[in-house]
Structure formats: structure tokens, C-alpha cells
Scaffold this active site. Structure first.
Site, PDB file in Angstrom:
ATOM      1  N   CYS A 295       0.754  -1.293  -0.023  1.00 36.89           N
ATOM      2  CA  CYS A 295      -0.137   0.133  -0.094  1.00 36.89           C
ATOM      3  C   CYS A 295       0.764   1.396   0.014  1.00 36.89           C
ATOM      4  O   CYS A 295       1.395   1.492  -1.017  1.00 36.89           O
ATOM      5  CB  CYS A 295      -1.024  -0.051   1.162  1.00 36.89           C
ATOM      6  SG  CYS A 295      -2.409   1.188   1.062  1.00 36.89           S
TER       7      CYS A 295
ATOM      8  N   GLU B 252      -2.845  -8.816   3.980  1.00 31.92           N
ATOM      9  CA  GLU B 252      -3.089  -9.526   5.399  1.00 31.92           C
ATOM     10  C   GLU B 252      -4.445  -9.328   5.814  1.00 31.92           C
ATOM     11  O   GLU B 252      -4.671  -9.879   6.872  1.00 31.92           O
ATOM     12  CB  GLU B 252      -2.157  -8.622   6.246  1.00 31.92           C
ATOM     13  CG  GLU B 252      -2.770  -7.427   6.700  1.00 31.92           C
ATOM     14  CD  GLU B 252      -2.576  -6.126   5.618  1.00 31.92           C
ATOM     15  OE1 GLU B 252      -3.171  -5.062   5.841  1.00 31.92           O
ATOM     16  OE2 GLU B 252      -2.118  -6.338   4.415  1.00 31.92           O
TER      17      GLU B 252
ATOM     18  N   HIS C 102      -4.121  -5.137   0.129  1.00 36.49           N
ATOM     19  CA  HIS C 102      -3.979  -5.534   1.660  1.00 36.49           C
ATOM     20  C   HIS C 102      -3.801  -7.314   1.707  1.00 36.49           C
ATOM     21  O   HIS C 102      -4.821  -7.708   1.949  1.00 36.49           O
ATOM     22  CB  HIS C 102      -4.485  -5.030   2.505  1.00 36.49           C
ATOM     23  CG  HIS C 102      -4.140  -3.460   3.061  1.00 36.49           C
ATOM     24  ND1 HIS C 102      -3.711  -3.120   4.211  1.00 36.49           N
ATOM     25  CD2 HIS C 102      -4.101  -2.530   2.062  1.00 36.49           C
ATOM     26  CE1 HIS C 102      -3.596  -1.903   4.268  1.00 36.49           C
ATOM     27  NE2 HIS C 102      -3.750  -1.354   2.759  1.00 36.49           N
TER      28      HIS C 102
END
Length: 787
Positions: A112, A209, A207
Site C-alpha cells: 500500500c 493481510e 492488503h
């Protein structure tokens, strides 16, 4: 010497990753994802991540000597705009500019913000999206080049991942960037991943995660495999083994972010059998039993009760009975002081307390202790007090005695306590806890009542009264004999936030989110209610729990100082019908239940219709952002975190809510997974993510310094105070349970005036009218009793 040699050898077999954090609220989701990758190479037995902040070092010259220790660098997500350079990113911009070429051989993964910074340094532009995406899941499409670079090995042609970004990278015409992945939306085709040609530098805009991202672990595993292979080829892996200061340097770096536990968990605790008194009775399963019992208790009491029973919430009620042996802990953040004294100690007067808070030194000889300390040290004070009182007994009962009370919003991380009201505001506590020896605990699900005392001093007359009135009796009235309305002769002056001020605050939130400073901002308002004459707080509570029953009802009236003649000590009162558990723990597990998304009940709004509304992109995004934030808060201290329930719709008395459940496992020292207790997790998780937004640090600061002060300057000088904090207990049997202070009212002056907070999560998909309606829906649940 042999042990040191073995330790160094083990560290050499680890893959060492430097993670650079920009104070993001998803950092530890990434860190744990990296650590969970174990199948890197036969030569690698584990992955160790050292986390630093982007401002830990002021220049690359300071970081450069440490680079040989690390096999890879991951630059995490975060708020801000890479075009602003070091102002928003600290050392990250210099890291990628890499004027001296010192990083050319070091594998790097940017996520990001890290991805944007990497691309910007290569000549790409970073611009604001026309339509911003926060907490939205999109399909990612791989390009042919992705197959050969290795980062996406094992991937299908398309996969879904979560996006949190206001900005995007335009790499058109930048020959040095190799596009790997893209997505499509209203903004067109957007670059989602790239590699710097001829360097082991990679980045992703999405993202990996997030709990809604597919194959995030595979992406990280592929990057680590590429890093190991690259380090073997360049000789970095072998040269790392020659560094003899390996352990000391990494240990010092790890300590740059303070994560010390507030007390040391022991392998074994005493049973407390000789002093602990527990007597069990059979009673009615009706939750109104708690209120019936309260009616016969004339002594001071704190009530944490359920007025409605639901699965896994509202099953227990607690009536805590403070007495002269109860220690009272109050923290005053504005003046950085903690006071400690016994409940209603006649030797402690309000004038004495006020002089101490004003800075006068008194020879007190024991009745009142004043400690000069900030919020972080206050937690240590609580830990030292409790660590020798913990016992291993009756863990099946949630509370057998311990600390109960309120932790206000300002006790949380990143929140300052600089109230802008009058001088008396400095005497408003931001935390107040009382140690309880005697309590009545009720299991509504099984119909059991417990009289409990930590020092075998449970009042005999009270136990006899409970036995005579409630034991084995099943005829508790279906409707308690409490008044449903407040006295008609009392009028109420109600001051609400100005709608224009709210609209301006809403616009500021949108501006900050569009600039990339935040993904979600919980904008809150405060309403002030002044009665024409004071009504007893318990009388108000009686009406409140009937008008808005909830699983986490609370009554706290801190009459801890006996009024002397001519004195009127300020009394903190708190009345709550909260639907939201914040944090519950036992000796091994810890659970959070974030609520985001609210729909008002009505003739045309049933569970089916509410579910359709609460699963729209706006509501889904709100909940997902807070869910990922809470996973991060848990992951910072505990490696085993699981989403046990994903966005379920729950029904309450006046609303439907979207709820998720996240659990951390392995809190016991015997598990060897962590050295932390539930209280440590509470400390690191405050203020509640559902009441801040994400990323938490910058969002909290923007709300407090730039947005809410003017909106709420008619209450507490603009401070949130008790509202948005938590209420609950830390039991000596290693249990804890804390609810979020919403759907509540509080008073700092014994009921002469009341404050009610209400708010909601603002995202880029929010509308002013929609947020106003949601705010009024929440406010009305408790304000209705005054109207």
C-alpha cells in the site's frame, strides 16, 4: 559460552525481516503473516520480524549499518501521501530513493503506502482516486510478467483481495516498473502490483493481510523464498553469519517499541482456599432477578448486569459491594496523577484530595497516596497491586473479586488529556477502579447465585436476606416494580450538537479520508441534559434498563469520599445499556466483539430486511476495517488470533447490529506463546477501534485536535471523557470482561447534569443525512427517557 553459540546459530538459521511501520492499524496482521511462513527453505527454521517505526531513525545513515543483519525489508501500509516525503513517511522516502545504491541487493516488499513510495521513487505519479476504496474486496488480475518474477507463483489468473486506499499509482511511461497485477473499477484499470526491474524490489497496492484477502500467505511466502534465494546468490546470507553482535543489536531494535507486560505472569498461583468464601444457591433464571436483589441491598453497590440474555453475552450479572477495605484508584490524565485511598475512609476528605491534585504537598501518613505518573505508568501501578492477589480458583465463575470500574476514552493510546474547559476539568478522572472483596454473582443461564468474599467477610445479614427472598424461588415477577418513566415534575434542558457543526465535522472527515490520512473515522457527538432538580442516579437507571434492555447494563456511583460539612465532592456516575462487549478474557483466551453497522427496528424492518442493509458495501466495509484493526491489536501481543464469527446480524431492543467475533488463544505462561495477560491486551487495544476508526493513531489525533473539539465544546471542553471508554472488571481468578461505553450516560457531579454520547463510523461511502439518522437512532435509545 556454548549456550551463546547455539543461540547465534539458531538466529543464523532464521530469516530476518525488518518491518517498517508507519503507525498503521494493520501492521501486526502483516507481521504475523510473515512469521507464520515456515516452509521457506531447508536452511531456514523460522522467520523473525523486527518492527520499527518509520521515524525510529532520522536518516538512512543511521539505518545503513544495520542492513547486513536483515535478509529482507517489508515496508508496511500507513496513512499519508508519499508525495509529502518525510513529513508523512519518515525514513521511507529516503529508503527508496537510495541515492548511494546501498539497497540494490536487499529484497524489499512494499504494501500500500510502501508500494506507492517505491513507485514514486522510480518516476511514477501518485494521485487521488476519483472513487475511493476502503474496506472493499475486488478481483485482482495477474499479468503475464507475474508468472516469471516468482512473487505470484502458485496463483490462479484471478483472485480477490481487500483494498484500503485513497491514492493510486500511475506508472504509464515508467520503463523501470514491471506491472504484475491490476484491477478494474469505476476509476478504470488500476495498477495493483509491480516490480522494479533488475532489483528484488516488489510491491502490492492491495492488503494481503486482510481477513478477506485470498492467498495473502502465499504472496508473503513467495517473497521470502525469493529473498532467501537472492541472499544466497549475492552472499548476503553467508556474510550475516559473521556478525557477532547479532543478538544484542536485534534485541535493542525490538525494544524501540515498548511492549513490556504490566506484570509478570507466574507459572503457578496460590489457590486462595483459606481465605476465599464461595457459597452457591439455586435461583430463578429470569435476568430481572438481579434488579430484584438490588432493591434489597442498602449498601453501596456497582452493578454489571444483563437485562436481556443472549448466547455468549448477557448470561451473567455481577453486583460488586465496595467496603472500607476497598482500594480506590483514580487517574487524572490532565495533571498526570494517580490517587489511591480506601473507600469512604473518614480520614480522606475532598479538600485534602483537591489540595493534593492542585500540587500542594501534605504530610498524610498513609490515608491518601498520590503518585505522579502518566497513563502508561498507571497500568503498571494496577499490575503491581494485582500481581500478588491473583489466585488459581473458581475460574468457572467470571468474577470472584478484583478491580471493577471505568477506563475513559482519554486513558487510551494516542489520546491527549488536555481539556479546554475550566480549571476544575483537571480534577475529572479519566479512570476510576475499585478493588472488590465481596460480590453477588448470578448465572442466569443455569439459575445459580454465588455469594463470594475474598477475605471471608461476606455480610451475614445480606446472605440471609438473599436466602429468604430468592433462593429456590421461581416466582420472580415477570415485570419488576420499577417506574417506567422519570418524575413528571422534573423538567430537562437538553443541549445537542449544532447540525451545522456536525455537517462541517462530517466534511472534514471526508477531506482527510480523500487525502489518504484515514480509512474510517468514528465521528461522535455529545448531548448535555440538565434536570430542573437532581434525580437519584439509581432511579434513572431503573427507568433506563426498562426502556433499553441490553446485555451489558451497568450502574456505577462512585461515592468513595464521605462529604464533610460544607463539602460537596464531585461524584462520577455512569449508567449504561451497552450492546457491545469490547474485550473478554480468561487465563487462556481473549475475545473481542466489534459492532459496526446499525439499523433501527420498526414495522417495516425485520431481521431479513436489516441483514440486506447491513451487508451492503458501506456497512461491510465499516465492519471489515474494524475487524482487521482488532486483529492487529491482538496480533501485536499474541501470535494465535482467529476470526470465529464473521459479520453476523444480531437483534437488540431498538436496533439490529452487524457483529464479528475475534479470539486470541494461548495467554497462559504454560503455553509459551506469550508473556501477556488479558490486561496487557486491554491496555494496548484502547481506545476501542470501533470508537476511533483506522489507522487508529492519526485518526484519533485528527478527531481530537481538528474535528470534535468544536463540535462538542458544550460538554467537557470537547473531550469524550467516559463515553467511548470501557467499563468492566479484572478478577483475581484471571478473568476479565469489558463493555464499550456506548448507549450510556454519565455525570461528573452526582447527577446535576448528564452527558450522552452518540456517533458512527464515517467512510467515503457515508452520506451526511445517513450518518445523522444513525447518530440520532443511537442517541434516542437512552435520550428517550428524558423526553
Amino acid at each position: 559460552m556454548l549456550a551463546d553459540t547455539i543461540n547465534i546459530k539458531q538466529q543464523q538459521q532464521q530469516l530476518h525481516v525488518l518491518f517498517i511501520d508507519s503507525y498503521d492499524s494493520f501492521t501486526y496482521n502483516v507481521v504475523r503473516l510473515i512469521e507464520q511462513q515456515t516452509k521457506i527453505s531447508p536452511e531456514v527454521n523460522a522467520v523473525h520480524v523486527t518492527t520499527i517505526h518509520s521515524d525510529t531513525f532520522q536518516s538512512m545513515a543511521q539505518l545503513q549499518p544495520l542492513l547486513p543483519l536483515f535478509d529482507a525489508i517489508v515496508v508496511g501500509p500507513g496513512p499519508g501521501n508519499p508525495n509529502n516525503g518525510a513529513q508523512d513517511m519518515g525514513i521511507i522516502s529516503e529508503l527508496f530513493e537510495n541515492a548511494n545504491g546501498i539497497l540494490d541487493a536487499v529484497p524489499i516488499l512494499g504494501i500500500c503506502l510502501g508500494f506507492q513510495a517505491m513507485c514514486l521513487a522510480q518516476g511514477a505519479t501518485v494521485c487521488e482516486l476519483d472513487t475511493i476504496k476502503h474496506g472493499q474486496v475486488y478481483e485482482m488480475c495477474l499479468k503475464d510478467e507475474a508468472r516469471s518474477c516468482g512473487l505470484f507463483s502458485g496463483y490462479p489468473d484471478t483472485f480477490k483481495s481487500t483494498r484500503y486506499h485513497s491514492l493510486h499509482v500511475n506508472a504509464e511511461g515508467v520503463d523501470n516498473l514491471l506491472p504484475l497485477c491490476s484491477t478494474k473499477d469505476e476509476n478504470g484499470t488500476l495498477l495493483m502490483s509491480a516490480q522494479i526491474k533488475h532489483k528484488p524490489w516488489f510491491g502490492v497496492q492491495y492488503h494481503p493481510e486482510s481477513c478477506c484477502s485470498e492467498l495473502g500467505g502465499l504472496l508473503v511466502s513467495n517473497f521470502l523464498k525469493l529473498s532467501f534465494s537472492n541472499n544466497m546468490k549475492t552472499g548476503r546470507w553467508e556474510s550475516k553469519k559473521l556478525n557477532r553482535n547479532f543478538s544484542d543489536i536485534l534485541s535493542k531494535l525490538d525494544r524501540t517499541i515498548d511492549r513490556d507486560p504490566i506484570y509478570k505472569i507466574k507459572d503457578e498461583y496460590p489457590s486462595g482456599d483459606k481465605t476465599t468464601y464461595v457459597k452457591q444457591f439455586e435461583v430463578s433464571k429470569d435476568p430481572k432477578l438481579t434488579f430484584e436483589i438490588c432493591d434489597i441491598i442498602q449498601e453501596p453497590k456497582f452493578v454489571m448486569s444483563s437485562s436481556v440474555i443472549s448466547e455468549n453475552r448477557g448470561e451473567w450479572s455481577i453486583i460488586a459491594l465496595p467496603n472500607s477495605k476497598s482500594k480506590v484508584f483514580s487517574h487524572y490524565g490532565a495533571i498526570k496523577k494517580t490517587t489511591v485511598y480506601n473507600w469512604q475512609d473518614e480520614k480522606v476528605s475532598y479538600s485534602m484530595l483537591k489540595k493534593c491534585l492542585d500540587g500542594q504537598d501534605l504530610d498524610l501518613h498513609g490515608p491518601l497516596t498520590v503518585i505522579k505518573e502518566d497513563e502508561s505508568q498507571f497500568w503498571i501501578t494496577l499490575g503491581k497491586f494485582m500481581e500478588n492477589r491473583i489466585i488459581d480458583n473458581h475460574r468457572e465463575i467470571p468474577f470472584i473479586g478484583g478491580l471493577v470500574g471505568i477506563l475513559g476514552y482519554e486513558i487510551g493510546q494516542y489520546v491527549s488529556c488536555n481539556r479546554c474547559g475550566d480549571d476544575e476539568d483537571s480534577h475529572i478522572p479519566d479512570a476510576k477502579l475499585v478493588f472488590i472483596n465481596n460480590s453477588v454473582v448470578i448465572n442466569h443461564k443455569e439459575g445459580k447465585l454465588y455469594c463470594i468474599s475474598l477475605d471471608s467477610t461476606f455480610p451475614v445479614t445480606l446472605e440471609q436476606s438473599l436466602t429468604d427472598n430468592f433462593v429456590l424461588k421461581k416466582d420472580i415477577k415477570k415485570k419488576i416494580s420499577w417506574p417506567e418513566y422519570l418524575p413528571k415534575e422534573v423538567d430537562f434542558t437538553i443541549t445537542m450538537p449544532d447540525k451545522v457543526d456536525y455537517a462541517n465535522a462530517f466534511a472534514k472527515c471526508q477531506d482527510y479520508m480523500h487525502k489518504g490520512d484515514s480509512y474510517e473515522m468514528c465521528l461522535t457527538t455529545q448531548t448535555k441534559v440538565v434536570p430542573s432538580s437532581v434525580i437519584e442516579p439509581w432511579r434513572i437507571f431503573q427507568t433506563l434498563v426498562q426502556k433499553n434492555p441490553a446485555p451489558f447494563s451497568s450502574f456505577f456511583e462512585f461515592n468513595d469520599i464521605v462529604p464533610n460539612q460544607g463539602e460537596r465532592p464531585p461524584v462520577l456516575c455512569f449508567l449504561s445499556t451497552s450492546p457491545e462487549r469490547f474485550l473478554k478474557w480468561d487465563a487462556d483466551t481473549c475475545e473481542l466483539r466489534p459492532i459496526k453497522g446499525t439499523v433501527r427496528k420498526g414495522p417495516q424492518m425485520d431481521l431479513f430486511e436489516a441483514t440486506k442493509i447491513l451487508k451492503t458495501p458501506k456497512e461491510f466495509g465499516e465492519n471489515l476495517m474494524i475487524l482487521d484493526l482488532i486483529r492487529n491489536d491482538l496480533y501485536e501481543l499474541v501470535p494465535d488470533v482467529r476470526v470465529e464469527e464473521f459479520m453476523s446480524v444480531e437483534e437488540y431492543a431498538t436496533v439490529y447490529q452487524l457483529v464479528s467475533v475475534v479470539k486470541a488463544h494461548g495467554l497462559t505462561s504454560a503455553s509459551k506463546k506469550t508473556r501477556y495477560s488479558g490486561m496487557d491486551i486491554l491496555k494496548h487495544s484502547l481506545p476501542p477501534g470501533s470508537m476511533t476508526g483506522a489507522p487508529k493513531k492519526i485518526t484519533v489525533q485528527l478527531l481530537q485536535d481538528k474535528i470534535e473539539t468544536k463540535l462538542n465544546n458544550h460538554v467537557n471542553g470537547g473531550a469524550r471523557g467516559v463515553y467511548s471508554g470501557v467499563t468492566g472488571y479484572w478478577s483475581v481468578n484471571s478473568n476479565g470482561d469489558w463493555s464499550v461505553n456506548i448507549r450510556c450516560m454519565y455525570s461528573y457531579n452526582g447527577g446535576a447534569s448528564w452527558q450522552l454520547g452518540a456517533g458512527g463510523a464515517i467512510t467515503v461511502l457515508s452520506t451526511l443525512d445517513g450518518e445523522l439518522e444513525e447518530m440520532y437512532t443511537k442517541l434516542e435509545s437512552n435520550l428517550q427517557i428524558f423526553m
